[in-house]
Structure formats: structure tokens, C-alpha cells
Design an enzyme around this catalytic site. Sequence first.
Site, PDB file in Angstrom:
ATOM      1  N   HIS A 199       1.648  -7.946  -2.981  1.00  0.00           N
ATOM      2  CA  HIS A 199       0.625  -7.113  -3.631  1.00  0.00           C
ATOM      3  C   HIS A 199      -0.369  -6.586  -2.597  1.00  0.00           C
ATOM      4  CE1 HIS A 199       1.685  -9.909  -7.101  1.00  0.00           C
ATOM      5  NE2 HIS A 199       1.922  -8.719  -7.602  1.00  0.00           N
ATOM      6  N   ASP A 254      10.941  -4.252  -7.126  1.00  0.00           N
ATOM      7  CA  ASP A 254      11.317  -3.877  -8.491  1.00  0.00           C
ATOM      8  C   ASP A 254      11.900  -2.467  -8.439  1.00  0.00           C
ATOM      9  OD1 ASP A 254      10.290  -6.168 -10.169  1.00  0.00           O
ATOM     10  OD2 ASP A 254       8.504  -5.657  -9.043  1.00  0.00           O
TER      11      ASP A 254
HETATM   12  O1  PAF Z   1       5.514  -4.845 -11.450  1.00  0.00           O
HETATM   13  C1  PAF Z   1       4.631  -5.336 -12.190  1.00  0.00           C
HETATM   14  O2  PAF Z   1       3.860  -6.205 -11.798  1.00  0.00           O
HETATM   15  C2  PAF Z   1       4.522  -4.838 -13.615  1.00  0.00           C
HETATM   16  O3  PAF Z   1       5.760  -4.533 -14.147  1.00  0.00           O
HETATM   17  C3  PAF Z   1       3.546  -3.651 -13.772  1.00  0.00           C
HETATM   18  C4  PAF Z   1       4.044  -2.427 -13.012  1.00  0.00           C
HETATM   19  C5  PAF Z   1       2.163  -4.045 -13.271  1.00  0.00           C
HETATM   20  C6  PAF Z   1       3.425  -3.264 -15.237  1.00  0.00           C
HETATM   21  O4  PAF Z   1       2.941  -4.315 -16.009  1.00  0.00           O
END
Ligand code: PAF
Length: 282
Positions: free
Chosen positions: A37, A151
Amino acid sequence: MQIFDSIKKMQEWSLQARKQGKSIGLVPTMGYLHDGHLSLVQAARRNCDLVVVSIFVNPLQFGQGEDFEDYPRDLSRDTDLLADAGVDAVFAPAAREMYPAGFSSSVEVSGEITRKMCGISRPGHFKGVTTVCTKLFHACMPDKAFFGQKDAQQLLIIKKMVRELNFPLEIIRVPIVREHDGLALSSRNVYLDAGQRQEALALNKALSQAKEQIAGGERDIARLKDRISGIITASPQAEIDYIEIVNGEDLSELEAVDGIVLIAVAVKFGKTRLIDNLLVEV
Ligand code: PAF
């Protein structure tokens, strides 16, 4: 750093920033932040004047029997990390703010891109993701939004939604961040016990070997999938959900490895389902 739990207050802040000519980068998250993140935050800081991080564990994207209740949460640790990372605003709404009583709207991308891979194992998941991202985009009004390559399917679906529904923002892909031993960072890694964590290294190993085989001239998808499967199933606790080798831009099927190719896997270790992937270009 400002922290908002109200959509209206968040919008007011963003409108004000835009009036001042500042660009906004949004990093959507479900919290329990890790270095993956933080790499999205760094990319947003490099690309935009102001950075907003949303933290919201979105109930709409969890299916029955999935880990919505258990999903790790620690808002005060997350906001400390974000303040240190130089984030300007955090949007952390409660579920009732995002989905008040009677809420019944949704945004859905249909077609092959959502019907395969995680779309099969997690029915309704991507509809929940596109619905919440639509709301997050409307609340935070970013010029750019930053999503992780980990993802991969989510990223391509959101890009398609943004393009087809003319959202006035750009989606930026940020590379996967891995631990020193190759395990892709995920908030769900905390569920793994020591043995499962060790076994999970098979994912990166299998993907890397497939990449090497492609570099060595292998183009046969069935053979590559077999070898990936062999490496992963050597781990006794691994239960393969899928191994896919598809077009890296729209997830369509390929006859052979050609162009931009996504190799993606989803594997369960005990109750924990992990995904990983890599992109190759030939
Ligand atoms: O990837 C994630 O953490 C989630 O799928 C997101 C994009 C924040 C949507 O809830």
C-alpha cells in the site's frame, strides 16, 4: 493530515483542492496497510499534488463464508503510517455512510473479463469492487487512482469501467511488492501459519520459472500450466483454485504465449486464499 468519515466533507475538501488547481491522487485500500500500500502512496505522491487514501472494508465485495468479519483492521496504526508517509487526507467512512438503509444501486462490468478467474471463485466480488470504487471516486474526486498489479483482474476491470463510463480520472498500475523471499505482500498473509507461509513461496517460484521457460522459447500454454501446477502441488497444503495464462490487457484466451501475457494463480493454504501473478511480454 485530515481524516474524514463523511462523504460530503470529503467532497468539500476535494472540491476546494481542485479549485486551487491541485491534482489529487487516490489510493483505495481496505486498510491493515503494508509496504505494498505504501508503494501506491509513494506513486501517488510522485504523480499528484495531494494524496488521499481511503480505508474501507467493503462488505459488498465479500461473499458468504468469506473473511469479511475476520478481515484484519487497525485504523489507528494505519493513520499513523499514512501521516508518516506524507498523506494529505484519509477517507475512512463507516459502512452506514457508504451504504445507508435502503441502498440498492450497483455498477457492474459484464463480459469475459469478470466471468473468469476470481469472477468464478468469488461470485459478486467484482460487482462489489466496481460499486465501491465508483462511490470512492465520487467522494474523493481524484485525477488519478492507484491500484496494485497484484490484483491484476481488479485493475483491468476498473480500467475498463473508467474508460467505458467516462470517469474523469486515470488509473495507474503499480508493480507488486514482495517480501525478501518473494512472497507477494497481502493483508491476508497474516492468516498464514509458519508452515503455510513457507509453502506459499511456491507461487512466486512457479511464476518465475514459467517466466524463465518463456524467455527460453516455451510458448505452449498447457505445458506451462502443468509445470506451474507441479511446483505448487509439491506443497502439501496447497489447493489450486486456478492457474491462468491469458492476454494481459483484457484477460481473453490465448492459443499460445504471445504479446502481453498475464500468468495468474489463486491458491488456498488452509483457509487462506492467495493470489499472485506476473506479466510477460514476448
Ligand atoms: O484492492 C482492494 O483493497 C479493494 O478491492 C479496493 C480496491 C480498495 C475496493 O474495496
